[in-house]
Design a protein around this motif. Structure first.
Motif, PDB file in Angstrom:
ATOM      1  N   LEU A 293       0.827  -1.212   0.000  1.00  0.00           N
ATOM      2  CA  LEU A 293       0.000   0.000   0.000  1.00  0.00           C
ATOM      3  C   LEU A 293       0.863   1.265   0.000  1.00  0.00           C
ATOM      4  CD1 LEU A 293      -2.745  -1.101   2.565  1.00  0.00           C
ATOM      5  CD2 LEU A 293      -3.076  -0.684   0.111  1.00  0.00           C
ATOM      6  N   LEU A 294       1.992   1.203   0.687  1.00  0.00           N
ATOM      7  CA  LEU A 294       2.886   2.360   0.714  1.00  0.00           C
ATOM      8  C   LEU A 294       3.442   2.634  -0.683  1.00  0.00           C
ATOM      9  CD1 LEU A 294       4.337   4.506   2.423  1.00  0.00           C
ATOM     10  CD2 LEU A 294       6.147   2.821   2.846  1.00  0.00           C
ATOM     11  N   ILE A 295       3.816   1.562  -1.382  1.00  0.00           N
ATOM     12  CA  ILE A 295       4.347   1.729  -2.737  1.00  0.00           C
ATOM     13  C   ILE A 295       3.278   2.281  -3.680  1.00  0.00           C
ATOM     14  CG2 ILE A 295       5.208   0.417  -4.736  1.00  0.00           C
ATOM     15  CD1 ILE A 295       6.658  -1.401  -2.716  1.00  0.00           C
ATOM     16  N   LEU A 296       2.022   1.883  -3.456  1.00  0.00           N
ATOM     17  CA  LEU A 296       0.926   2.317  -4.328  1.00  0.00           C
ATOM     18  C   LEU A 296       0.211   3.565  -3.803  1.00  0.00           C
ATOM     19  CD1 LEU A 296      -0.676  -1.175  -5.132  1.00  0.00           C
ATOM     20  CD2 LEU A 296       0.670   0.243  -6.691  1.00  0.00           C
ATOM     21  N   LYS A 297       0.743   4.178  -2.757  1.00  0.00           N
ATOM     22  CA  LYS A 297       0.040   5.288  -2.111  1.00  0.00           C
ATOM     23  C   LYS A 297      -0.244   6.438  -3.067  1.00  0.00           C
ATOM     24  CE  LYS A 297       0.181   8.174   2.035  1.00  0.00           C
ATOM     25  NZ  LYS A 297       0.939   8.503   3.270  1.00  0.00           N
ATOM     26  N   HIS A 298       0.700   6.706  -3.970  1.00  0.00           N
ATOM     27  CA  HIS A 298       0.505   7.822  -4.909  1.00  0.00           C
ATOM     28  C   HIS A 298      -0.689   7.599  -5.821  1.00  0.00           C
ATOM     29  CE1 HIS A 298       2.629   4.857  -7.344  1.00  0.00           C
ATOM     30  NE2 HIS A 298       2.277   5.528  -8.423  1.00  0.00           N
ATOM     31  N   ARG A 299      -1.048   6.315  -6.049  1.00  0.00           N
ATOM     32  CA  ARG A 299      -2.170   6.003  -6.941  1.00  0.00           C
ATOM     33  C   ARG A 299      -3.523   6.071  -6.234  1.00  0.00           C
ATOM     34  NH1 ARG A 299      -2.102   1.058 -10.632  1.00  0.00           N
ATOM     35  NH2 ARG A 299      -3.827   2.338 -11.388  1.00  0.00           N
ATOM     36  N   THR A 300      -3.489   6.066  -4.906  1.00  0.00           N
ATOM     37  CA  THR A 300      -4.760   6.119  -4.165  1.00  0.00           C
ATOM     38  C   THR A 300      -5.190   7.549  -3.857  1.00  0.00           C
ATOM     39  OG1 THR A 300      -3.651   5.943  -2.022  1.00  0.00           O
ATOM     40  CG2 THR A 300      -4.272   3.879  -3.109  1.00  0.00           C
ATOM     41  N   GLU A 305      -9.917  13.022 -12.034  1.00  0.00           N
ATOM     42  CA  GLU A 305     -11.023  12.155 -12.469  1.00  0.00           C
ATOM     43  C   GLU A 305     -11.787  11.526 -11.316  1.00  0.00           C
ATOM     44  OE1 GLU A 305      -9.447   9.301 -15.168  1.00  0.00           O
ATOM     45  OE2 GLU A 305      -9.267  10.722 -16.826  1.00  0.00           O
ATOM     46  N   ARG A 306     -11.242  11.549 -10.114  1.00  0.00           N
ATOM     47  CA  ARG A 306     -11.935  10.889  -8.996  1.00  0.00           C
ATOM     48  C   ARG A 306     -11.455  11.407  -7.659  1.00  0.00           C
ATOM     49  NH1 ARG A 306      -8.111   7.993  -6.700  1.00  0.00           N
ATOM     50  NH2 ARG A 306      -6.592   6.820  -7.944  1.00  0.00           N
ATOM     51  N   GLN A 307     -12.241  11.055  -6.631  1.00  0.00           N
ATOM     52  CA  GLN A 307     -11.887  11.334  -5.243  1.00  0.00           C
ATOM     53  C   GLN A 307     -10.817  10.327  -4.792  1.00  0.00           C
ATOM     54  OE1 GLN A 307     -13.137  14.354  -4.954  1.00  0.00           O
ATOM     55  NE2 GLN A 307     -14.128  14.005  -2.975  1.00  0.00           N
ATOM     56  N   PRO A 308     -10.166  10.578  -3.653  1.00  0.00           N
ATOM     57  CA  PRO A 308      -9.170   9.605  -3.171  1.00  0.00           C
ATOM     58  C   PRO A 308      -9.821   8.255  -2.859  1.00  0.00           C
ATOM     59  CG  PRO A 308      -9.671  11.231  -1.469  1.00  0.00           C
ATOM     60  CD  PRO A 308     -10.296  11.729  -2.745  1.00  0.00           C
ATOM     61  N   ILE A 309      -9.007   7.220  -2.904  1.00  0.00           N
ATOM     62  CA  ILE A 309      -9.490   5.869  -2.600  1.00  0.00           C
ATOM     63  C   ILE A 309      -9.282   5.602  -1.113  1.00  0.00           C
ATOM     64  CG2 ILE A 309      -9.181   3.402  -3.047  1.00  0.00           C
ATOM     65  CD1 ILE A 309      -8.212   4.133  -5.849  1.00  0.00           C
ATOM     66  N   GLU A 310     -10.358   5.288  -0.440  1.00  0.00           N
ATOM     67  CA  GLU A 310     -10.288   4.971   0.989  1.00  0.00           C
ATOM     68  C   GLU A 310      -9.810   3.524   1.151  1.00  0.00           C
ATOM     69  OE1 GLU A 310     -13.274   4.487   4.853  1.00  0.00           O
ATOM     70  OE2 GLU A 310     -14.046   5.137   2.888  1.00  0.00           O
ATOM     71  N   ILE A 311      -8.807   3.332   1.972  1.00  0.00           N
ATOM     72  CA  ILE A 311      -8.290   1.992   2.259  1.00  0.00           C
ATOM     73  C   ILE A 311      -8.794   1.566   3.634  1.00  0.00           C
ATOM     74  CG2 ILE A 311      -6.258   0.529   2.494  1.00  0.00           C
ATOM     75  CD1 ILE A 311      -6.609   1.637  -0.305  1.00  0.00           C
ATOM     76  N   VAL A 312      -9.607   0.530   3.666  1.00  0.00           N
ATOM     77  CA  VAL A 312     -10.154   0.013   4.921  1.00  0.00           C
ATOM     78  C   VAL A 312      -9.429  -1.290   5.246  1.00  0.00           C
ATOM     79  CG1 VAL A 312     -12.207  -0.806   6.127  1.00  0.00           C
ATOM     80  CG2 VAL A 312     -12.394   1.050   4.439  1.00  0.00           C
ATOM     81  N   PRO A 353     -20.434  16.084  -9.599  1.00  0.00           N
ATOM     82  CA  PRO A 353     -21.193  15.804  -8.365  1.00  0.00           C
ATOM     83  C   PRO A 353     -21.252  14.317  -8.041  1.00  0.00           C
ATOM     84  CG  PRO A 353     -22.364  17.388  -9.741  1.00  0.00           C
ATOM     85  CD  PRO A 353     -21.237  16.875 -10.569  1.00  0.00           C
ATOM     86  N   LYS A 354     -21.354  13.502  -9.081  1.00  0.00           N
ATOM     87  CA  LYS A 354     -21.416  12.054  -8.869  1.00  0.00           C
ATOM     88  C   LYS A 354     -20.083  11.536  -8.346  1.00  0.00           C
ATOM     89  CE  LYS A 354     -23.223   7.876  -9.323  1.00  0.00           C
ATOM     90  NZ  LYS A 354     -24.253   7.398  -8.395  1.00  0.00           N
ATOM     91  N   ILE A 355     -18.987  12.071  -8.919  1.00  0.00           N
ATOM     92  CA  ILE A 355     -17.661  11.662  -8.464  1.00  0.00           C
ATOM     93  C   ILE A 355     -17.462  12.015  -6.998  1.00  0.00           C
ATOM     94  CG2 ILE A 355     -15.191  12.139  -8.719  1.00  0.00           C
ATOM     95  CD1 ILE A 355     -15.650  12.416 -11.716  1.00  0.00           C
ATOM     96  N   LYS A 356     -17.903  13.232  -6.612  1.00  0.00           N
ATOM     97  CA  LYS A 356     -17.747  13.665  -5.220  1.00  0.00           C
ATOM     98  C   LYS A 356     -18.638  12.883  -4.274  1.00  0.00           C
ATOM     99  CE  LYS A 356     -16.211  18.395  -6.173  1.00  0.00           C
ATOM    100  NZ  LYS A 356     -16.498  19.836  -5.997  1.00  0.00           N
ATOM    101  N   ALA A 357     -19.797  12.466  -4.778  1.00  0.00           N
ATOM    102  CA  ALA A 357     -20.757  11.754  -3.914  1.00  0.00           C
ATOM    103  C   ALA A 357     -20.329  10.313  -3.655  1.00  0.00           C
ATOM    104  CB  ALA A 357     -22.147  11.776  -4.556  1.00  0.00           C
ATOM    105  N   ASP A 358     -19.679   9.695  -4.634  1.00  0.00           N
ATOM    106  CA  ASP A 358     -19.303   8.287  -4.497  1.00  0.00           C
ATOM    107  C   ASP A 358     -18.019   8.145  -3.686  1.00  0.00           C
ATOM    108  OD1 ASP A 358     -21.465   7.570  -5.985  1.00  0.00           O
ATOM    109  OD2 ASP A 358     -20.360   7.336  -7.868  1.00  0.00           O
ATOM    110  N   THR A 359     -18.008   7.147  -2.834  1.00  0.00           N
ATOM    111  CA  THR A 359     -16.809   6.853  -2.048  1.00  0.00           C
ATOM    112  C   THR A 359     -16.061   5.693  -2.702  1.00  0.00           C
ATOM    113  OG1 THR A 359     -17.880   7.565  -0.003  1.00  0.00           O
ATOM    114  CG2 THR A 359     -15.923   6.163   0.206  1.00  0.00           C
ATOM    115  N   ASN A 360     -14.834   5.957  -3.122  1.00  0.00           N
ATOM    116  CA  ASN A 360     -13.999   4.883  -3.672  1.00  0.00           C
ATOM    117  C   ASN A 360     -13.352   4.135  -2.518  1.00  0.00           C
ATOM    118  OD1 ASN A 360     -14.411   5.842  -6.413  1.00  0.00           O
ATOM    119  ND2 ASN A 360     -13.020   7.520  -5.885  1.00  0.00           N
TER     120      ASN A 360
END
Length: 446
Positions: A293-300, A305-312, A353-360
């Motif tokens: 995840l640290l190596i891929l952090k820049h991609r999240t 085109e999108r909001q940040p990706i939440e890592i759970v 608005p759709k991009i902001k509303a959706d949680t990645n």
């Protein structure tokens, strides 16, 4: 038209069964020039002759005989697997339809009524012997073809095994070369990073000490300066000494944190792409996932085109497992990178608005599976896959990406690493438009 003259070097063998010697003599005179003749006056003797080698090519059988009539004898011959295919022609003075039907029911192939004509006998016998020989040849050819077909099937199976072995070897070579190249590349990069970071890290401590000394010196000089030195006060106000005194240590601390983060990334790169030993070693799966995840952090992070990706991360209480850490890191990298790609694909064409509303979101869960296995689940809420793609997701060469993205081997290599190198399982569950989940099961010790 089929003739009755035998042209083969060995004459066909005909068995005549009749309790009347006169009838046997008449048939013998008709057939002796064209066939090898054997005769029996009763059913018992006929059963002895019919199994002798060579077996008869045809049996001429009378119906009315003592002890065992022609019908019973025919049934006895047809009941034996080694004689059931020999053609039997009934010859009898009985000419009722019922008698003829019974002859065919018990296995006869023809029925000739007495008195009979010489040419009729010859033609019918020649015809049925010819058909019998054709059937024998057809049967032998069928056996040969079946045998050849079995050999071809075995050859095909062997080729499939060899093809699978070649594919497996090819994947292993690709994987080994890739990891060796990345290992060398990362070792060089890490070395080039570590040299200046070590230098900067050491100098930051000196810089912090020197700053404190300089502030102390400034305070001492201010105490020694005349209070009416207005030009000095003007310079201090222009420099905003109090702001510098407050902000400069913070800047140095920020630089220190940045260097620590850089060292952490460097260490992750070094351990992530390390070369595996021949023997499995104990490994903390959570460390491997975190480094990935640290190596891929820049991609999240968020982009245009999108909001940040939440890592759970729902990490369970799992022990270290015996494995090849570098290879499992590669599996995590493939799966997490694919999850990010799927989320990127799902966001294409959406309104702001759709991009902001959706949680990645990417959810990673680990847990025990019984007493001997651990399970790692990586789930995304990306674009998902069609059932046809999902069914072939681990096939070599399959890709859902553009030509410029990926090697098309990531999933096949991941499947091989999990199933062959670690004797585990990896499955995929996906729904188009909803997301994808990969489930990995690994033995703690194998």
């Amino acid at each position: 038209m089929i003739g009755h003259t035998q042209t083969n070097l060995a004459k066909s063998k005909v068995l005549i069964v009749d309790d009347d010697p006169q009838n046997i003599h008449i048939l013998l005179e008709i057939l002796k020039n064209d066939y090898a003749i054997v005769a029996a006056k009763n059913g018992k003797k006929a059963l002895e002759l019919v199994i002798q080698t060579p077996q008869p090519d045809l049996i001429v059988l009378d119906v009315m005989m003592p002890d065992m009539d022609g019908y019973a004898l025919c049934q006895a011959i047809k009941s034996r697997s080694e004689t059931q295919n020999i053609p039997i022609i009934f010859i009898s003075a009985l000419d009722r339809a019922l008698d003829k039907v019974k002859a065919f029911d018990v296995g006869g192939i023809d029925y000739i009524t007495k008195p009979f004509q010489r040419e009729e006998i010859l033609v019918r016998i020649a015809t049925h012997i010819e058909i019998y020989h054709l059937r024998q040849r057809l049967y032998n050819q069928t056996i040969q073809l079946t045998d050849k077909n079995q050999k071809l099937l075995r050859s095909n199976q062997d080729l499939q095994v060899q093809y699978h072995q070649i594919k497996t070897t090819q994947l292993q070579l690709i994987q080994a070369e890739k990891m060796a190249f990345l290992g060398e590349l990362m070792a060089g990069i890490v070395h080039e990073i570590n040299n200046p970071t070590d230098f900067i890290k050491a100098n930051i401590e000196l810089a912090r000490t020197y700053v404190q000394k300089l502030f102390g010196l400034i305070d001492f000089l201010l105490q020694e300066c005349p209070s009416n030195a207005t030009h000095i006060q003007d310079e201090l106000e222009a420099v905003d000494l109090e702001l510098v005194r407050e902000d400069l240590p913070k800047l140095i601390n920020s630089m220190d944190l940045g260097i620590d983060h850089l060292c952490e990334v460097s260490n992750s790169l070094r351990t992530f792409f390390r070369e595996d030993r021949d023997q499995k070693v104990e490994f903390n799966l959570h460390d491997g996932i975190d480094r990935t995840l640290l190596i891929l952090k820049h991609r999240t992070k968020s982009n245009e085109e999108r909001q940040p990706i939440e890592i759970v991360k729902n990490y369970g209480n799992i022990p270290e497992i015996y494995c090849f850490p570098g290879q499992l890191n590669q599996v995590f990298l493939h799966l997490l990178a694919n999850a990010i790609d799927a989320i990127d694909e799902a966001n294409k064409g959406k309104t702001l608005p759709k991009i902001k509303a959706d949680t990645n979101r990417i959810t990673i869960e680990t847990k025990m599976l019984g007493d001997e296995q651990v399970q790692v689940c990586i789930q995304d809420n990306g674009c998902g896959m069609e059932p046809e793609i999902q069914a072939q997701i681990f096939d070599q060469g399959l890709t859902t990406k553009e030509v410029s993205k990926g090697t098309r081997l990531g999933m096949a290599i991941s499947h091989q690493i999990v199933t062959e190198k670690h004797e585990g399982t990896i499955t995929c569950k996906s729904e188009l438009g909803e997301g994808t989940e990969f489930i990995i099961s690994l033995f703690i010790r194998c």
